[in-house]
Design a protein around this motif. Structure first.
Motif, PDB file in Angstrom:
ATOM      1  N   CYS A   3       0.846  -1.201   0.000  1.00  4.31           N
ATOM      2  CA  CYS A   3       0.000   0.000   0.000  1.00  4.31           C
ATOM      3  C   CYS A   3       0.879   1.248   0.000  1.00  4.31           C
ATOM      4  O   CYS A   3       1.803   1.370   0.802  1.00  4.31           O
ATOM      5  CB  CYS A   3      -0.910   0.000   1.235  1.00  4.31           C
ATOM      6  N   CYS A   6       0.204   3.131   3.764  1.00  2.09           N
ATOM      7  CA  CYS A   6       0.586   2.552   5.060  1.00  2.09           C
ATOM      8  C   CYS A   6       1.571   1.389   4.932  1.00  2.09           C
ATOM      9  O   CYS A   6       1.973   0.802   5.934  1.00  2.09           O
ATOM     10  CB  CYS A   6      -0.660   2.096   5.816  1.00  2.09           C
ATOM     11  N   TYR A   8       1.105  -1.574   4.064  1.00  2.00           N
ATOM     12  CA  TYR A   8       0.535  -2.882   4.343  1.00  2.00           C
ATOM     13  C   TYR A   8       0.607  -3.720   3.065  1.00  2.00           C
ATOM     14  O   TYR A   8       0.423  -3.210   1.959  1.00  2.00           O
ATOM     15  CB  TYR A   8      -0.926  -2.721   4.804  1.00  2.00           C
ATOM     16  N   CYS A  31      -6.384  -1.232  -0.114  1.00  2.57           N
ATOM     17  CA  CYS A  31      -5.570  -1.723   1.001  1.00  2.57           C
ATOM     18  C   CYS A  31      -6.493  -2.319   2.064  1.00  2.57           C
ATOM     19  O   CYS A  31      -7.515  -1.724   2.428  1.00  2.57           O
ATOM     20  CB  CYS A  31      -4.761  -0.565   1.583  1.00  2.57           C
ATOM     21  N   CYS A  34      -5.821   0.176   5.536  1.00  4.32           N
ATOM     22  CA  CYS A  34      -6.295   1.571   5.637  1.00  4.32           C
ATOM     23  C   CYS A  34      -7.335   1.927   4.571  1.00  4.32           C
ATOM     24  O   CYS A  34      -7.814   3.055   4.542  1.00  4.32           O
ATOM     25  CB  CYS A  34      -5.106   2.534   5.559  1.00  4.32           C
TER      26      CYS A  34
HETATM   27 ZN   LIG Z   1      -2.894   1.005   3.553  1.00  6.51          ZN
END
Ligand SMILES: [Zn+2]
Length: 163
Positions: A3, A6, A8, A31, A34
């Motif tokens: 992502c 963030c 992720y 994502c 988030c």
């Molecule tokens: Zn994210």
């Protein structure tokens, strides 16, 4: 795919569509952490194809080079750029299916001439005269004879069909 917001690592695909006439898939992802949405592109990896030139050196295969060569020969002829595009596509497809990573420039030149002979005789002669860089008049004469025969047999077959 990380992502962008963030970092992720897990995302889910929310939309998927083709782009660039089917050569690319565009994916909208979300994502799972988030819920930021971002876009990824997926395309087929084109393997590098090298052209072996007459002097033995190699260069990257170039569609543009073939296209420009034909355009130059087709000046003031009733040959559309989409017809030339098609010729280039056919040639590239044939080369990529018949050769793994290297192809001789002679092979490419002959493929181009085969296609142009079907497309337009004048374009063909012009391309051939540049490509073959004729040594003497006999060579040009021989080529013109080939074309004359080709045109005659084409005319004959059209006549046969109408009989
Ligand atoms: Zn994210």
């Amino acid at each position: 795919m990380r992502c962008p917001k963030c970092n992720y690592l897990k995302s889910s695909v929310v939309d998927s569509r083709q782009a660039e006439e089917g050569n690319t898939i565009r994916r909208r992802r979300e994502c799972e952490n988030c819920h930021t949405r971002f876009t990824t592109f997926e395309r087929i990896e084109e393997l590098p194809l090298l052209v072996i030139k007459k002097d033995g050196t190699r260069e990257q295969f170039s569609r543009d080079k073939i296209f420009n060569g034909i355009i130059r020969s087709a000046q003031k002829r009733p040959v559309s750029s989409s017809a030339i595009e098609k010729v280039v596509n056919d040639i590239e497809q044939k080369i990529r299916s018949d050769y793994d990573s290297e192809v001789s420039s002679v092979v490419i030149g002959n493929l181009v001439m085969d296609e142009l002979a079907e497309l337009d005789e004048i374009t063909y002669v012009r391309f051939a005269s540049v490509y073959r860089s004729f040594k003497d008049v006999d060579e040009i004469e021989a080529l013109l004879q080939q074309i004359t025969n080709r045109v005659r047999s084409k005319k004959k077959s059209t006549l046969d069909e109408t009989d």
